[in-house]
Design an enzyme around this catalytic site. Structure first.
Site, PDB file in Angstrom:
ATOM      1  N   GLN A   1       0.706  19.717   4.192  1.00  0.00           N
ATOM      2  CA  GLN A   1       2.074  19.758   4.728  1.00  0.00           C
ATOM      3  C   GLN A   1       2.571  21.208   4.797  1.00  0.00           C
ATOM      4  O   GLN A   1       3.238  21.599   5.761  1.00  0.00           O
ATOM      5  CB  GLN A   1       3.007  18.909   3.861  1.00  0.00           C
ATOM      6  CG  GLN A   1       4.421  18.806   4.392  1.00  0.00           C
ATOM      7  CD  GLN A   1       4.531  18.117   5.747  1.00  0.00           C
ATOM      8  OE1 GLN A   1       3.982  17.040   5.950  1.00  0.00           O
ATOM      9  NE2 GLN A   1       5.215  18.739   6.697  1.00  0.00           N
TER      10      GLN A   1
ATOM     11  N   GLY B   1       2.632   5.321  13.146  1.00  0.00           N
ATOM     12  CA  GLY B   1       3.513   4.215  13.561  1.00  0.00           C
ATOM     13  C   GLY B   1       3.057   3.591  14.872  1.00  0.00           C
ATOM     14  O   GLY B   1       3.039   2.361  15.018  1.00  0.00           O
TER      15      GLY B   1
ATOM     16  N   GLU C   1       8.841  16.999  15.104  1.00  0.00           N
ATOM     17  CA  GLU C   1       9.239  16.938  13.693  1.00  0.00           C
ATOM     18  C   GLU C   1       8.324  17.826  12.854  1.00  0.00           C
ATOM     19  O   GLU C   1       7.110  17.688  12.886  1.00  0.00           O
ATOM     20  CB  GLU C   1       9.159  15.494  13.189  1.00  0.00           C
ATOM     21  CG  GLU C   1       9.733  15.343  11.788  1.00  0.00           C
ATOM     22  CD  GLU C   1       9.719  13.904  11.285  1.00  0.00           C
ATOM     23  OE1 GLU C   1       8.663  13.257  11.373  1.00  0.00           O
ATOM     24  OE2 GLU C   1      10.764  13.447  10.796  1.00  0.00           O
TER      25      GLU C   1
ATOM     26  N   CYS D   1      13.177  12.092   6.849  1.00  0.00           N
ATOM     27  CA  CYS D   1      13.219  11.767   8.282  1.00  0.00           C
ATOM     28  C   CYS D   1      14.632  11.930   8.810  1.00  0.00           C
ATOM     29  O   CYS D   1      14.831  12.012  10.018  1.00  0.00           O
ATOM     30  CB  CYS D   1      12.682  10.367   8.542  1.00  0.00           C
ATOM     31  SG  CYS D   1      13.493   9.118   7.565  1.00  0.00           S
TER      32      CYS D   1
ATOM     33  N   GLU E   1       9.724   2.722  10.830  1.00  0.00           N
ATOM     34  CA  GLU E   1      10.682   3.825  10.665  1.00  0.00           C
ATOM     35  C   GLU E   1       9.865   5.100  10.691  1.00  0.00           C
ATOM     36  O   GLU E   1       8.973   5.278   9.858  1.00  0.00           O
ATOM     37  CB  GLU E   1      11.436   3.717   9.336  1.00  0.00           C
ATOM     38  CG  GLU E   1      12.448   2.595   9.281  1.00  0.00           C
ATOM     39  CD  GLU E   1      13.541   2.689  10.322  1.00  0.00           C
ATOM     40  OE1 GLU E   1      13.756   3.781  10.889  1.00  0.00           O
ATOM     41  OE2 GLU E   1      14.173   1.658  10.585  1.00  0.00           O
TER      42      GLU E   1
ATOM     43  N   LYS F   1       0.851  -1.194   0.000  1.00  0.00           N
ATOM     44  CA  LYS F   1       0.000   0.000   0.000  1.00  0.00           C
ATOM     45  C   LYS F   1       0.889   1.248   0.000  1.00  0.00           C
ATOM     46  O   LYS F   1       1.486   1.619   1.015  1.00  0.00           O
ATOM     47  CB  LYS F   1      -0.897   0.012   1.258  1.00  0.00           C
ATOM     48  CG  LYS F   1      -1.893   1.170   1.235  1.00  0.00           C
ATOM     49  CD  LYS F   1      -1.732   1.971   2.507  1.00  0.00           C
ATOM     50  CE  LYS F   1      -2.211   3.367   2.517  1.00  0.00           C
ATOM     51  NZ  LYS F   1      -1.998   4.254   1.407  1.00  0.00           N
TER      52      LYS F   1
ATOM     53  N   GLY G   1       6.665   6.186   8.103  1.00  0.00           N
ATOM     54  CA  GLY G   1       5.736   7.316   8.097  1.00  0.00           C
ATOM     55  C   GLY G   1       5.802   8.061   9.411  1.00  0.00           C
ATOM     56  O   GLY G   1       6.852   8.114  10.059  1.00  0.00           O
TER      57      GLY G   1
HETATM   58  N1  LIG Z   1       9.689   9.678   8.837  1.00  0.00           N
HETATM   59  C1  LIG Z   1       9.261   9.642   7.619  1.00  0.00           C
HETATM   60  O1  LIG Z   1       9.882   9.077   6.750  1.00  0.00           O
HETATM   61  C2  LIG Z   1       7.986  10.297   7.314  1.00  0.00           C
HETATM   62  C3  LIG Z   1       7.358  11.088   8.245  1.00  0.00           C
HETATM   63  N2  LIG Z   1       6.202  11.692   7.939  1.00  0.00           N
HETATM   64  C4  LIG Z   1       5.570  12.551   8.951  1.00  0.00           C
HETATM   65  O2  LIG Z   1       4.212  12.269   8.982  1.00  0.00           O
HETATM   66  C5  LIG Z   1       3.443  13.467   8.767  1.00  0.00           C
HETATM   67  C6  LIG Z   1       2.175  13.136   8.040  1.00  0.00           C
HETATM   68  O3  LIG Z   1       2.469  12.543   6.806  1.00  0.00           O
HETATM   69  P1  LIG Z   1       1.574  11.364   6.293  1.00  0.00           P
HETATM   70  O4  LIG Z   1       1.911  11.012   4.919  1.00  0.00           O
HETATM   71  O5  LIG Z   1       0.139  11.696   6.549  1.00  0.00           O
HETATM   72  O6  LIG Z   1       2.095  10.175   7.241  1.00  0.00           O
HETATM   73  P2  LIG Z   1       1.335   8.904   7.671  1.00  0.00           P
HETATM   74  O7  LIG Z   1       2.088   8.234   8.746  1.00  0.00           O
HETATM   75  O8  LIG Z   1      -0.084   9.205   7.908  1.00  0.00           O
HETATM   76  O9  LIG Z   1       1.389   8.011   6.329  1.00  0.00           O
HETATM   77  C7  LIG Z   1       2.351   7.021   6.069  1.00  0.00           C
HETATM   78  C8  LIG Z   1       1.662   5.817   5.405  1.00  0.00           C
HETATM   79  O10 LIG Z   1       0.739   5.243   6.335  1.00  0.00           O
HETATM   80  C9  LIG Z   1      -0.559   5.181   5.735  1.00  0.00           C
HETATM   81  N3  LIG Z   1      -1.590   5.278   6.761  1.00  0.00           N
HETATM   82  C10 LIG Z   1      -2.210   6.381   7.245  1.00  0.00           C
HETATM   83  N4  LIG Z   1      -3.116   6.042   8.185  1.00  0.00           N
HETATM   84  C11 LIG Z   1      -3.076   4.687   8.292  1.00  0.00           C
HETATM   85  C12 LIG Z   1      -3.779   3.747   9.082  1.00  0.00           C
HETATM   86  N5  LIG Z   1      -4.719   4.102   9.954  1.00  0.00           N
HETATM   87  N6  LIG Z   1      -3.481   2.447   8.947  1.00  0.00           N
HETATM   88  C13 LIG Z   1      -2.529   2.051   8.084  1.00  0.00           C
HETATM   89  N7  LIG Z   1      -1.848   2.899   7.281  1.00  0.00           N
HETATM   90  C14 LIG Z   1      -2.095   4.197   7.392  1.00  0.00           C
HETATM   91  C15 LIG Z   1      -0.558   6.342   4.767  1.00  0.00           C
HETATM   92  O11 LIG Z   1      -1.599   6.196   3.822  1.00  0.00           O
HETATM   93  P3  LIG Z   1      -2.203   7.505   3.088  1.00  0.00           P
HETATM   94  O12 LIG Z   1      -1.100   8.107   2.329  1.00  0.00           O
HETATM   95  O13 LIG Z   1      -3.247   6.917   2.215  1.00  0.00           O
HETATM   96  O14 LIG Z   1      -2.735   8.386   4.172  1.00  0.00           O
HETATM   97  C16 LIG Z   1       0.829   6.208   4.183  1.00  0.00           C
HETATM   98  O15 LIG Z   1       0.867   5.166   3.228  1.00  0.00           O
HETATM   99  C17 LIG Z   1       4.396  14.363   8.025  1.00  0.00           C
HETATM  100  O16 LIG Z   1       4.049  15.686   8.163  1.00  0.00           O
HETATM  101  C18 LIG Z   1       5.679  14.011   8.680  1.00  0.00           C
HETATM  102  O17 LIG Z   1       5.774  14.713   9.898  1.00  0.00           O
HETATM  103  C19 LIG Z   1       5.618  11.503   6.724  1.00  0.00           C
HETATM  104  C20 LIG Z   1       6.186  10.751   5.758  1.00  0.00           C
HETATM  105  C21 LIG Z   1       7.451  10.092   5.984  1.00  0.00           C
HETATM  106  O1  LIG Z   2      18.291  10.273   3.961  1.00  0.00           O
HETATM  107  C1  LIG Z   2      18.042   9.298   3.274  1.00  0.00           C
HETATM  108  O2  LIG Z   2      18.817   8.910   2.381  1.00  0.00           O
HETATM  109  C2  LIG Z   2      16.798   8.490   3.514  1.00  0.00           C
HETATM  110  C3  LIG Z   2      15.750   9.266   4.253  1.00  0.00           C
HETATM  111  C4  LIG Z   2      14.499   8.528   4.454  1.00  0.00           C
HETATM  112  O3  LIG Z   2      14.443   7.333   4.332  1.00  0.00           O
HETATM  113  C5  LIG Z   2      13.268   9.240   4.820  1.00  0.00           C
HETATM  114  O4  LIG Z   2      13.282  10.453   4.930  1.00  0.00           O
HETATM  115  O5  LIG Z   2      12.222   8.575   4.970  1.00  0.00           O
END
Ligand SMILES: NC(=O)C1=CN([C@@H]2O[C@H](COP(=O)(O)OP(=O)(O)OC[C@H]3O[C@@H](n4cnc5c(N)ncnc54)[C@H](OP(=O)(O)O)[C@@H]3O)[C@@H](O)[C@H]2O)C=CC1
Ligand SMILES: O=C(O)CCC(=O)C(=O)O
Length: 479
Positions: free
Chosen positions: A328, A230, A380, A281, A247, A172, A225
């Site tokens: 965002q 998480g 964050e 991240c 992660e 997904k 995410g």
């Molecule tokens: N550390 C990292 O790598 C990341 C951190 N973030 C942080 O998260 C914030 C929000 O971003 P966002 O994209 O909404 O992050 P989310 O954690 O909501 O999304 C990550 C993934 O989880 C899915 N998801 C959302 N809700 C559920 C659920 N209840 N059950 C299972 N899967 C789910 C999302 O689907 P869908 O897209 O359909 O909502 C997406 O595929 C950002 O502003 C940032 O702070 C975001 C992305 C990466």
């Molecule tokens: O810094 C990178 O190369 C990877 C970062 C990453 O995985 C993320 O932001 O989710």
């Protein structure tokens, strides 16, 4: 406009709603239409992955190798086209999009090789005459849930090891970036992956994600995410007794000491904090700077920021693309306001920008005169927003660097071997960089963090085997 469908049991399936994939550099540009699976379609994808699980777990390693190697070659051959698609749907610059696509190809190549290196151990038993063998077997069906900020590399570093070690997959992708996910799955199907081994279920987290998390037929979930999602993934996986790996966020420190090379420190900090629009991240959102170099460092960072073009991700000369979407951007602006309200000085940027096309453009924001207690230094933001924290000396810098609920990546700029060595030993992070940005990692070594950043075993490189396999110990009495 062609509708991109979900892949279930080897078929591109009809039905369900569709959503438009919008270019954040130009909201008039629709990248494509993508199907949105419902819960029933997600259950069908799980059925298919379960049905394919036994044969794929027993498939010849040469077959697995050849499929992953073919996928790698195809991604590399199409790096410009896929990199462009990535930049168009996510907003990182074309150079970054192509770079990430190359990384995905390299990951498939690495795990193609790993298929041929699957190994176990044979030991003597403590009981005379017995043999003991330790082998790794696939976990079974893996649910893969990915974020929007690395639309091809993160799916690659989860799908490639899952398949390499003999698992089947229900994938997904994030709702904002289905284009790269669809293209990657199409490439793997054409590379010869048997039906049902990899199933694509684009759709919402609340429907598709929840169905994956609730299923008792999925054996493991790997998630990247936000911290809040998480934590929810962890609770649901525990309740259904699934293995899981998370992660999540970071509040990564970059320490700059008086003895640092100033030009290196500025390049490393600006790259780590603001490139890829700060949406990593691993971004260096806390720049922890000792007194002797502080003023020179801040002045040079501002000069550097002034020279960067924030514009359409696909345009020549753009250094920083748009924020991924309106929500965002609103989050970034909210934190910029919080920083001002907390008394931090906005030394550069922070305002919305207008460009030729309607997009989510934000001038990178640099705060100074901040303390580590401020919310902008504890939570964050996930955008082009970073803070400078002034400290007295190395000891205070290390203490501030470690004073966070996160522990993904950390960095130090110094010419002192003594401080570099001490920081590598005492920094409470999963990855430590010396005179290098906190973001931007190799693909063949472990990736992951400590504290609130990560949960479970490491991703990438050979360490990935820990998550995607389960260990079996077999005893034989030869008679
Ligand atoms: N550390 C990292 O790598 C990341 C951190 N973030 C942080 O998260 C914030 C929000 O971003 P966002 O994209 O909404 O992050 P989310 O954690 O909501 O999304 C990550 C993934 O989880 C899915 N998801 C959302 N809700 C559920 C659920 N209840 N059950 C299972 N899967 C789910 C999302 O689907 P869908 O897209 O359909 O909502 C997406 O595929 C950002 O502003 C940032 O702070 C975001 C992305 C990466
Ligand atoms: O810094 C990178 O190369 C990877 C970062 C990453 O995985 C993320 O932001 O989710």
């Amino acid at each position: 406009m062609t509708l991109h469908r979900n892949l279930i049991a080897g078929d591109w399936v009809e039905g369900g709603n569709a959503s438009d994939n919008i270019n954040p550099s130009n909201t008039n540009d629709v990248v494509g239409q993508f199907a949105m699976a419902d819960a029933a379609a997600t259950e069908q994808a799980i059925d298919a992955a379960v049905a394919a699980s036994h044969p794929w777990a027993r498939s010849p390693i040469q077959q697995r190798h050849d499929i992953l190697a073919a996928a790698s070659a195809e991604i590399m051959a199409r790096k410009d086209e896929l990199g462009r698609l990535l930049s168009r749907e996510e907003g990182k610059t074309l150079a970054e999009g192509i770079g990430e696509t190359i990384r995905a190809a390299q990951i498939f190549d690495f795990f193609a090789g790993e298929c041929l290196r699957l190994s176990g151990e044979k030991l003597a038993s403590t009981r005379p005459g017995l043999d003991v063998e330790i082998t790794r077997e696939p976990v079974g069906v893996v649910g893969i849930i990915t974020p929007w900020n690395f639309p091809i590399a993160i799916p690659a570093w989860k799908i490639a090891p899952a398949l390499c070690y003999g698992n089947t997959v229900v994938f997904k992708p994030a709702g904002l970036v289905p284009g790269c996910a669809w293209a990657l799955v199409d490439i793997l199907k054409k590379a010869g992956l048997p039906d049902g081994v990899l199933n694509l279920v684009m759709g919402s987290g609340g429907t598709v994600g929840e169905t994956i998390l609730s299923s008792t037929r999925i054996n493991a979930v790997t998630f990247t995410g936000s911290v809040s999602t998480g934590a929810h993934v962890a609770a649901k996986c525990s309740a259904t007794m699934k293995k899981y790996q998370l992660e999540m966020g970071g509040k990564n420190p970059m320490v700059v000491l008086d003895d640092a090379d100033l030009a290196t420190a500025v390049d490393v900090s600006v790259n780590g904090a603001f490139f890829s629009t700060g949406q990593r991240c691993t971004a260096s959102s806390r720049l922890i700077v000792t007194e002797g170099i502080h003023d020179k460092f801040v002045a040079a960072c501002i000069e550097k920021l002034k020279s960067l073009n924030v514009d359409d991700a696909l345009k020549d000369g753009t250094h920083i693309g748009p924020v991924v979407d309106e929500s965002q951007l609103a989050q970034d602006e909210k934190y910029i306001q919080i920083g001002k309200d907390e008394g931090a000085k906005l030394a550069w940027g922070g305002e919305r920008l207008n460009r030729e096309t309607p997009g989510f453009y934000l001038q990178p924001a640099l705060f100074t005169e901040t303390t580590n207690a401020m919310r902008i230094n504890r939570e964050e933001v996930f955008g082009p927003v970073a803070s400078v924290i002034r400290v007295k000396d190395y000891d205070e810098a290390l203490a501030v660097a470690n004073d966070t609920s996160f522990g993904l990546s950390s960095g130090i700029c110094t010419s002192s071997l003594k401080y570099a060595s001490d920081f590598k030993r005492n920094s409470e992070a999963g990855m430590v960089m010396v005179n290098l940005p906190t973001a931007g990692v190799d693909y063949h070594v472990p990736f992951g963090g400590r504290k609130g950043s990560s949960y479970g075993s490491r991703e990438q490189g050979r360490y990935a085997a820990e998550f995607y396999t389960t260990v079996k110990t077999a005893y034989t009495l030869p008679i």
